[in-house]
Write a protein that holds these residues in place. Structure first.
Motif, PDB file in Angstrom:
ATOM      1  N   SER A  68       0.841  -1.209   0.000  1.00 43.79           N
ATOM      2  CA  SER A  68       0.000   0.000   0.000  1.00 43.79           C
ATOM      3  C   SER A  68       0.873   1.254   0.000  1.00 43.79           C
ATOM      4  CB  SER A  68      -0.952  -0.005   1.203  1.00 43.79           C
ATOM      5  OG  SER A  68      -1.797  -1.129   1.180  1.00 43.79           O
ATOM      6  N   THR A  69       1.899   1.223  -0.809  1.00 43.34           N
ATOM      7  CA  THR A  69       2.849   2.339  -0.899  1.00 43.34           C
ATOM      8  C   THR A  69       2.304   3.431  -1.807  1.00 43.34           C
ATOM      9  OG1 THR A  69       4.663   0.759  -0.635  1.00 43.34           O
ATOM     10  CG2 THR A  69       5.227   2.937  -1.470  1.00 43.34           C
ATOM     11  N   LYS A  70       2.474   4.667  -1.389  1.00 44.04           N
ATOM     12  CA  LYS A  70       2.017   5.794  -2.196  1.00 44.04           C
ATOM     13  C   LYS A  70       2.945   5.983  -3.390  1.00 44.04           C
ATOM     14  CE  LYS A  70      -0.200   8.257   1.630  1.00 44.04           C
ATOM     15  NZ  LYS A  70      -0.133   7.096   2.549  1.00 44.04           N
ATOM     16  N   LEU A  71       2.359   6.245  -4.541  1.00 46.14           N
ATOM     17  CA  LEU A  71       3.121   6.516  -5.759  1.00 46.14           C
ATOM     18  C   LEU A  71       2.955   7.990  -6.095  1.00 46.14           C
ATOM     19  CD1 LEU A  71       4.848   5.232  -7.996  1.00 46.14           C
ATOM     20  CD2 LEU A  71       2.738   4.809  -9.277  1.00 46.14           C
ATOM     21  N   VAL A  72       4.080   8.707  -6.133  1.00 48.05           N
ATOM     22  CA  VAL A  72       4.067  10.164  -6.298  1.00 48.05           C
ATOM     23  C   VAL A  72       4.709  10.533  -7.632  1.00 48.05           C
ATOM     24  CG1 VAL A  72       4.789  12.380  -5.315  1.00 48.05           C
ATOM     25  CG2 VAL A  72       4.315  10.426  -3.796  1.00 48.05           C
ATOM     26  N   ALA A  73       4.042  11.343  -8.411  1.00 47.78           N
ATOM     27  CA  ALA A  73       4.613  11.869  -9.650  1.00 47.78           C
ATOM     28  C   ALA A  73       5.274  13.208  -9.349  1.00 47.78           C
ATOM     29  CB  ALA A  73       3.537  12.044 -10.715  1.00 47.78           C
ATOM     30  N   GLU A  74       6.555  13.325  -9.688  1.00 42.39           N
ATOM     31  CA  GLU A  74       7.286  14.574  -9.462  1.00 42.39           C
ATOM     32  C   GLU A  74       7.251  15.454 -10.710  1.00 42.39           C
ATOM     33  OE1 GLU A  74      10.776  14.635  -6.523  1.00 42.39           O
ATOM     34  OE2 GLU A  74      11.200  12.955  -7.862  1.00 42.39           O
ATOM     35  N   HIS A  75       7.656  16.703 -10.515  1.00 46.89           N
ATOM     36  CA  HIS A  75       7.840  17.653 -11.619  1.00 46.89           C
ATOM     37  C   HIS A  75       6.577  17.811 -12.477  1.00 46.89           C
ATOM     38  CE1 HIS A  75      12.150  18.060 -10.816  1.00 46.89           C
ATOM     39  NE2 HIS A  75      12.148  16.760 -10.613  1.00 46.89           N
ATOM     40  N   ILE A  76       5.449  17.949 -11.797  1.00 51.81           N
ATOM     41  CA  ILE A  76       4.222  18.302 -12.516  1.00 51.81           C
ATOM     42  C   ILE A  76       4.256  19.812 -12.743  1.00 51.81           C
ATOM     43  CG2 ILE A  76       1.709  18.344 -12.417  1.00 51.81           C
ATOM     44  CD1 ILE A  76       1.818  15.863 -10.644  1.00 51.81           C
ATOM     45  N   GLU A  77       4.552  20.202 -13.968  1.00 55.47           N
ATOM     46  CA  GLU A  77       4.801  21.617 -14.259  1.00 55.47           C
ATOM     47  C   GLU A  77       3.682  22.288 -15.059  1.00 55.47           C
ATOM     48  OE1 GLU A  77       7.190  22.512 -12.577  1.00 55.47           O
ATOM     49  OE2 GLU A  77       8.464  20.747 -12.368  1.00 55.47           O
ATOM     50  N   ASP A  78       2.702  21.516 -15.513  1.00 52.26           N
ATOM     51  CA  ASP A  78       1.614  22.122 -16.282  1.00 52.26           C
ATOM     52  C   ASP A  78       0.356  21.258 -16.194  1.00 52.26           C
ATOM     53  OD1 ASP A  78       1.975  19.986 -18.191  1.00 52.26           O
ATOM     54  OD2 ASP A  78       3.613  21.140 -19.064  1.00 52.26           O
ATOM     55  N   LYS A  79      -0.729  21.804 -16.690  1.00 55.62           N
ATOM     56  CA  LYS A  79      -2.028  21.134 -16.590  1.00 55.62           C
ATOM     57  C   LYS A  79      -2.041  19.816 -17.339  1.00 55.62           C
ATOM     58  CE  LYS A  79      -6.968  21.865 -17.372  1.00 55.62           C
ATOM     59  NZ  LYS A  79      -8.017  22.810 -17.883  1.00 55.62           N
ATOM     60  N   SER A  80      -1.427  19.783 -18.518  1.00 54.72           N
ATOM     61  CA  SER A  80      -1.454  18.560 -19.322  1.00 54.72           C
ATOM     62  C   SER A  80      -0.734  17.414 -18.614  1.00 54.72           C
ATOM     63  CB  SER A  80      -0.823  18.811 -20.693  1.00 54.72           C
ATOM     64  OG  SER A  80       0.531  19.214 -20.574  1.00 54.72           O
ATOM     65  N   THR A  81       0.368  17.721 -17.907  1.00 53.55           N
ATOM     66  CA  THR A  81       1.082  16.685 -17.158  1.00 53.55           C
ATOM     67  C   THR A  81       0.233  16.180 -16.006  1.00 53.55           C
ATOM     68  OG1 THR A  81       3.210  17.707 -17.708  1.00 53.55           O
ATOM     69  CG2 THR A  81       3.197  16.119 -15.914  1.00 53.55           C
ATOM     70  N   LEU A  82      -0.450  17.084 -15.331  1.00 51.06           N
ATOM     71  CA  LEU A  82      -1.332  16.694 -14.235  1.00 51.06           C
ATOM     72  C   LEU A  82      -2.438  15.775 -14.740  1.00 51.06           C
ATOM     73  CD1 LEU A  82      -2.346  16.888 -11.316  1.00 51.06           C
ATOM     74  CD2 LEU A  82      -3.547  18.996 -11.952  1.00 51.06           C
ATOM     75  N   GLU A  83      -3.016  16.112 -15.870  1.00 52.75           N
ATOM     76  CA  GLU A  83      -4.089  15.289 -16.430  1.00 52.75           C
ATOM     77  C   GLU A  83      -3.569  13.919 -16.826  1.00 52.75           C
ATOM     78  OE1 GLU A  83      -5.496  17.774 -19.562  1.00 52.75           O
ATOM     79  OE2 GLU A  83      -6.872  18.908 -18.273  1.00 52.75           O
ATOM     80  N   LEU A  84      -2.355  13.878 -17.371  1.00 49.11           N
ATOM     81  CA  LEU A  84      -1.741  12.616 -17.754  1.00 49.11           C
ATOM     82  C   LEU A  84      -1.509  11.735 -16.530  1.00 49.11           C
ATOM     83  CD1 LEU A  84      -0.328  10.745 -19.808  1.00 49.11           C
ATOM     84  CD2 LEU A  84       1.769  12.058 -19.402  1.00 49.11           C
ATOM     85  N   VAL A  85      -0.977  12.347 -15.484  1.00 48.76           N
ATOM     86  CA  VAL A  85      -0.677  11.614 -14.248  1.00 48.76           C
ATOM     87  C   VAL A  85      -1.943  11.014 -13.650  1.00 48.76           C
ATOM     88  CG1 VAL A  85      -0.005  11.959 -11.833  1.00 48.76           C
ATOM     89  CG2 VAL A  85       1.450  12.843 -13.662  1.00 48.76           C
ATOM     90  N   THR A  86      -2.979  11.818 -13.538  1.00 47.27           N
ATOM     91  CA  THR A  86      -4.224  11.317 -12.936  1.00 47.27           C
ATOM     92  C   THR A  86      -4.885  10.259 -13.816  1.00 47.27           C
ATOM     93  OG1 THR A  86      -5.413  13.214 -13.899  1.00 47.27           O
ATOM     94  CG2 THR A  86      -4.642  13.414 -11.623  1.00 47.27           C
ATOM     95  N   SER A  87      -4.723  10.380 -15.136  1.00 48.59           N
ATOM     96  CA  SER A  87      -5.305   9.382 -16.036  1.00 48.59           C
ATOM     97  C   SER A  87      -4.640   8.030 -15.880  1.00 48.59           C
ATOM     98  CB  SER A  87      -5.196   9.849 -17.490  1.00 48.59           C
ATOM     99  OG  SER A  87      -3.844   9.801 -17.952  1.00 48.59           O
ATOM    100  N   MET A  88      -3.394   8.018 -15.389  1.00 44.29           N
ATOM    101  CA  MET A  88      -2.655   6.775 -15.182  1.00 44.29           C
ATOM    102  C   MET A  88      -2.903   6.187 -13.800  1.00 44.29           C
ATOM    103  SD  MET A  88       0.995   7.416 -17.137  1.00 44.29           S
ATOM    104  CE  MET A  88       1.447   8.848 -16.149  1.00 44.29           C
ATOM    105  N   GLY A  89      -3.783   6.830 -13.030  1.00 44.83           N
ATOM    106  CA  GLY A  89      -4.124   6.298 -11.721  1.00 44.83           C
ATOM    107  C   GLY A  89      -3.139   6.637 -10.631  1.00 44.83           C
ATOM    108  N   ILE A  90      -2.292   7.645 -10.858  1.00 43.87           N
ATOM    109  CA  ILE A  90      -1.343   8.087  -9.835  1.00 43.87           C
ATOM    110  C   ILE A  90      -2.038   9.135  -8.973  1.00 43.87           C
ATOM    111  CG2 ILE A  90       0.893   9.190  -9.411  1.00 43.87           C
ATOM    112  CD1 ILE A  90       1.792   8.073 -12.122  1.00 43.87           C
ATOM    113  N   ASN A  91      -2.101   8.883  -7.676  1.00 42.43           N
ATOM    114  CA  ASN A  91      -2.945   9.697  -6.799  1.00 42.43           C
ATOM    115  C   ASN A  91      -2.204  10.771  -6.007  1.00 42.43           C
ATOM    116  OD1 ASN A  91      -5.248   8.217  -7.553  1.00 42.43           O
ATOM    117  ND2 ASN A  91      -4.777   6.628  -6.042  1.00 42.43           N
ATOM    118  N   PHE A  92      -0.866  10.830  -6.144  1.00 40.23           N
ATOM    119  CA  PHE A  92      -0.103  11.838  -5.428  1.00 40.23           C
ATOM    120  C   PHE A  92       0.850  12.529  -6.398  1.00 40.23           C
ATOM    121  CE2 PHE A  92      -1.609   8.935  -2.282  1.00 40.23           C
ATOM    122  CZ  PHE A  92      -1.866   9.717  -1.159  1.00 40.23           C
ATOM    123  N   GLY A  93       1.080  13.822  -6.158  1.00 39.95           N
ATOM    124  CA  GLY A  93       1.938  14.562  -7.074  1.00 39.95           C
ATOM    125  C   GLY A  93       2.640  15.731  -6.405  1.00 39.95           C
ATOM    126  N   GLN A  94       3.668  16.207  -7.082  1.00 38.18           N
ATOM    127  CA  GLN A  94       4.453  17.335  -6.595  1.00 38.18           C
ATOM    128  C   GLN A  94       5.007  18.079  -7.806  1.00 38.18           C
ATOM    129  OE1 GLN A  94       7.974  16.227  -4.343  1.00 38.18           O
ATOM    130  NE2 GLN A  94       7.883  18.062  -3.097  1.00 38.18           N
TER     131      GLN A  94
END
Length: 230
Positions: free
Chosen positions: A193-219
Protein backbone atom coordinates in the motif's frame (compact mmCIF):
# COMPACT_ATOMS: atom_id res chain seq x y z
CA UNK A 1 25.83 32.95 -10.35
CA UNK A 2 29.59 32.50 -10.07
CA UNK A 3 31.03 30.13 -7.46
CA UNK A 4 33.29 32.80 -5.88
CA UNK A 5 30.27 35.05 -5.32
CA UNK A 6 28.32 32.23 -3.67
CA UNK A 7 31.34 31.48 -1.46
CA UNK A 8 31.51 35.05 -0.20
CA UNK A 9 27.83 34.94 0.79
CA UNK A 10 27.65 31.43 2.25
CA UNK A 11 26.96 31.19 5.96
CA UNK A 12 25.25 28.21 7.56
CA UNK A 13 22.82 30.44 9.43
CA UNK A 14 21.64 31.79 6.07
CA UNK A 15 20.52 28.33 4.94
CA UNK A 16 16.79 27.92 5.52
CA UNK A 17 14.17 25.34 4.61
CA UNK A 18 11.69 25.99 1.83
CA UNK A 19 8.58 23.83 1.88
CA UNK A 20 7.08 22.15 -1.17
CA UNK A 21 3.95 20.08 -0.65
CA UNK A 22 3.33 16.58 -1.89
CA UNK A 23 -0.34 16.67 -2.82
CA UNK A 24 -3.07 14.07 -2.64
CA UNK A 25 -4.50 14.59 -6.12
CA UNK A 26 -7.82 12.98 -5.22
CA UNK A 27 -8.80 15.58 -2.63
CA UNK A 28 -6.25 18.35 -3.36
CA UNK A 29 -4.89 18.19 0.19
CA UNK A 30 -1.30 18.19 1.36
CA UNK A 31 0.04 14.76 2.34
CA UNK A 32 3.35 16.12 3.64
CA UNK A 33 5.98 18.77 2.92
CA UNK A 34 9.44 18.20 1.50
CA UNK A 35 11.90 20.58 3.20
CA UNK A 36 14.39 21.93 0.69
CA UNK A 37 17.56 23.82 1.62
CA UNK A 38 17.92 27.34 0.24
CA UNK A 39 20.67 29.89 0.83
CA UNK A 40 19.53 33.46 1.38
CA UNK A 41 22.10 35.68 -0.32
CA UNK A 42 22.48 39.41 -0.53
CA UNK A 43 19.91 41.58 -2.26
CA UNK A 44 17.22 38.95 -1.63
CA UNK A 45 18.88 36.48 -3.99
CA UNK A 46 18.03 32.84 -3.26
CA UNK A 47 20.67 30.21 -4.07
CA UNK A 48 19.66 26.67 -4.95
CA UNK A 49 21.58 23.66 -3.54
CA UNK A 50 23.21 23.13 -6.93
CA UNK A 51 24.88 26.49 -6.43
CA UNK A 52 26.22 26.03 -2.88
CA UNK A 53 26.57 22.30 -2.16
CA UNK A 54 30.03 22.26 -3.73
CA UNK A 55 31.14 24.65 -1.00
CA UNK A 56 29.57 22.45 1.68
CA UNK A 57 31.38 19.40 0.34
CA UNK A 58 34.70 21.21 0.04
CA UNK A 59 34.45 22.33 3.67
CA UNK A 60 33.23 18.90 4.80
CA UNK A 61 30.08 20.50 6.24
CA UNK A 62 27.65 17.85 4.93
CA UNK A 63 26.59 16.59 8.35
CA UNK A 64 26.40 20.11 9.76
CA UNK A 65 24.10 21.14 6.93
CA UNK A 66 21.85 18.12 7.51
CA UNK A 67 21.63 18.79 11.26
CA UNK A 68 20.94 22.46 10.55
CA UNK A 69 18.16 21.95 8.00
CA UNK A 70 16.63 19.21 10.18
CA UNK A 71 16.46 21.46 13.23
CA UNK A 72 15.12 24.45 11.29
CA UNK A 73 12.44 22.28 9.68
CA UNK A 74 11.56 20.52 12.93
CA UNK A 75 11.00 23.76 14.79
CA UNK A 76 8.70 25.06 12.10
CA UNK A 77 6.74 21.89 11.35
CA UNK A 78 6.47 20.19 14.73
CA UNK A 79 4.86 23.25 16.32
CA UNK A 80 2.26 23.23 13.55
CA UNK A 81 1.70 19.46 13.51
CA UNK A 82 2.79 19.33 9.85
CA UNK A 83 4.17 16.11 8.30
CA UNK A 84 7.60 16.84 6.83
CA UNK A 85 10.62 15.20 5.24
CA UNK A 86 14.25 16.07 4.56
CA UNK A 87 16.57 14.65 1.93
CA UNK A 88 19.46 12.46 3.01
CA UNK A 89 22.45 12.05 0.70
CA UNK A 90 24.95 9.24 0.30
CA UNK A 91 27.33 11.27 2.46
CA UNK A 92 24.70 11.35 5.21
CA UNK A 93 24.16 7.60 5.15
CA UNK A 94 27.91 7.00 5.10
CA UNK A 95 28.21 9.01 8.32
CA UNK A 96 27.77 6.51 11.17
CA UNK A 97 27.44 9.24 13.80
CA UNK A 98 24.64 10.92 11.85
CA UNK A 99 22.76 7.65 11.39
CA UNK A 100 23.20 6.87 15.10
CA UNK A 101 21.88 10.32 15.99
CA UNK A 102 18.88 9.80 13.72
CA UNK A 103 18.04 6.49 15.36
CA UNK A 104 18.44 7.83 18.89
CA UNK A 105 16.27 10.83 18.05
CA UNK A 106 13.41 8.77 16.61
CA UNK A 107 13.57 5.19 17.88
CA UNK A 108 11.10 5.78 20.72
CA UNK A 109 9.00 8.57 19.26
CA UNK A 110 5.29 8.08 18.69
CA UNK A 111 4.95 10.84 16.12
CA UNK A 112 4.70 10.00 12.44
CA UNK A 113 5.38 13.55 11.28
CA UNK A 114 9.06 13.16 10.36
CA UNK A 115 10.36 11.46 7.25
CA UNK A 116 13.43 11.07 5.07
CA UNK A 117 13.83 11.00 1.30
CA UNK A 118 16.64 9.15 -0.44
CA UNK A 119 17.21 8.51 -4.12
CA UNK A 120 16.79 5.13 -5.75
CA UNK A 121 20.53 5.10 -6.44
CA UNK A 122 21.29 5.76 -2.77
CA UNK A 123 18.92 2.96 -1.76
CA UNK A 124 20.84 0.54 -3.94
CA UNK A 125 24.11 1.47 -2.22
CA UNK A 126 22.80 1.74 1.34
CA UNK A 127 19.94 -0.73 1.65
CA UNK A 128 21.28 -2.10 4.95
CA UNK A 129 21.24 1.39 6.50
CA UNK A 130 17.66 1.97 5.36
CA UNK A 131 16.63 -1.43 6.73
CA UNK A 132 18.34 -0.50 10.02
CA UNK A 133 16.44 2.80 10.20
CA UNK A 134 13.18 1.08 9.33
CA UNK A 135 13.67 -1.53 12.05
CA UNK A 136 14.70 0.88 14.80
CA UNK A 137 12.44 3.82 13.91
CA UNK A 138 9.06 2.23 13.10
CA UNK A 139 7.30 5.61 12.89
CA UNK A 140 9.83 7.11 10.48
CA UNK A 141 8.39 7.82 7.03
CA UNK A 142 10.80 6.65 4.32
CA UNK A 143 10.40 7.89 0.74
CA UNK A 144 12.40 6.63 -2.25
CA UNK A 145 13.03 9.46 -4.71
CA UNK A 146 13.92 9.67 -8.40
CA UNK A 147 12.60 6.24 -9.38
CA UNK A 148 12.36 5.47 -13.08
CA UNK A 149 12.28 1.68 -13.12
CA UNK A 150 11.51 -1.27 -10.92
CA UNK A 151 14.38 -3.22 -9.40
CA UNK A 152 15.01 -6.11 -7.06
CA UNK A 153 16.30 -3.78 -4.35
CA UNK A 154 13.23 -1.54 -4.70
CA UNK A 155 10.92 -4.54 -4.37
CA UNK A 156 12.87 -5.60 -1.30
CA UNK A 157 12.56 -2.10 0.18
CA UNK A 158 8.81 -2.02 -0.34
CA UNK A 159 8.55 -5.16 1.78
CA UNK A 160 9.91 -2.98 4.61
CA UNK A 161 6.70 -0.94 4.24
CA UNK A 162 8.34 2.06 2.58
CA UNK A 163 5.63 4.72 2.64
CA UNK A 164 6.14 6.25 -0.81
CA UNK A 165 8.16 6.23 -3.99
CA UNK A 166 8.54 9.21 -6.28
CA UNK A 167 8.62 8.80 -10.02
CA UNK A 168 11.42 10.78 -11.64
CA UNK A 169 10.50 13.89 -13.59
CA UNK A 170 12.21 12.46 -16.66
CA UNK A 171 9.94 9.43 -16.59
CA UNK A 172 6.74 11.45 -16.28
CA UNK A 173 7.71 14.19 -18.76
CA UNK A 174 9.18 11.92 -21.41
CA UNK A 175 7.32 12.14 -24.75
CA UNK A 176 7.50 8.34 -24.87
CA UNK A 177 6.51 7.16 -21.40
CA UNK A 178 7.67 3.65 -20.61
CA UNK A 179 4.23 2.28 -19.81
CA UNK A 180 5.59 -1.17 -19.01
CA UNK A 181 8.01 0.19 -16.41
CA UNK A 182 5.26 2.36 -14.96
CA UNK A 183 2.87 -0.58 -14.72
CA UNK A 184 5.55 -2.57 -12.89
CA UNK A 185 6.01 0.27 -10.40
CA UNK A 186 2.27 0.53 -9.83
CA UNK A 187 2.15 -3.18 -9.06
CA UNK A 188 5.16 -2.92 -6.74
CA UNK A 189 3.45 -0.16 -4.77
CA UNK A 190 0.38 -2.32 -4.26
CA UNK A 191 2.51 -4.81 -2.30
CA UNK A 192 2.66 -2.61 0.77
CA UNK A 193 0.00 0.00 0.00
CA UNK A 194 2.85 2.34 -0.90
CA UNK A 195 2.02 5.79 -2.20
CA UNK A 196 3.12 6.52 -5.76
CA UNK A 197 4.07 10.16 -6.30
CA UNK A 198 4.61 11.87 -9.65
CA UNK A 199 7.29 14.57 -9.46
CA UNK A 200 7.84 17.65 -11.62
CA UNK A 201 4.22 18.30 -12.52
CA UNK A 202 4.80 21.62 -14.26
CA UNK A 203 1.61 22.12 -16.28
CA UNK A 204 -2.03 21.13 -16.59
CA UNK A 205 -1.45 18.56 -19.32
CA UNK A 206 1.08 16.69 -17.16
CA UNK A 207 -1.33 16.69 -14.23
CA UNK A 208 -4.09 15.29 -16.43
CA UNK A 209 -1.74 12.62 -17.75
CA UNK A 210 -0.68 11.61 -14.25
CA UNK A 211 -4.22 11.32 -12.94
CA UNK A 212 -5.31 9.38 -16.04
CA UNK A 213 -2.66 6.77 -15.18
CA UNK A 214 -4.12 6.30 -11.72
CA UNK A 215 -1.34 8.09 -9.83
CA UNK A 216 -2.94 9.70 -6.80
CA UNK A 217 -0.10 11.84 -5.43
CA UNK A 218 1.94 14.56 -7.07
CA UNK A 219 4.45 17.33 -6.59
CA UNK A 220 5.59 20.15 -8.84
CA UNK A 221 5.49 23.85 -9.62
CA UNK A 222 2.04 23.60 -11.23
CA UNK A 223 0.65 22.41 -7.90
CA UNK A 224 2.82 24.59 -5.65
CA UNK A 225 6.34 26.02 -5.77
CA UNK A 226 8.66 25.79 -2.72
CA UNK A 227 7.93 28.53 -0.21
CA UNK A 228 9.45 29.85 3.00
CA UNK A 229 6.07 29.40 4.69
CA UNK A 230 3.14 27.02 4.39
Amino acid sequence: MSQPLVATQFKMERVVPYFQPIMNLQNNRVWRYECLARLLGNNEHIFLPSEFLTIVEQKNWNAELTYHIYEQSRRFCANRNIPWSINLSENDLNDESLVTWLVRSHENTTTTLFGIEITHTTLQKHFKVIAHLNENCPNLTIIIDDVSTSSAILAQALKLQIQAIKLSGEMINSPNIDKKALAELVELCKIGSTKLVAEHIEDKSTLELVTSMGINFGQGFYLSSPSARV
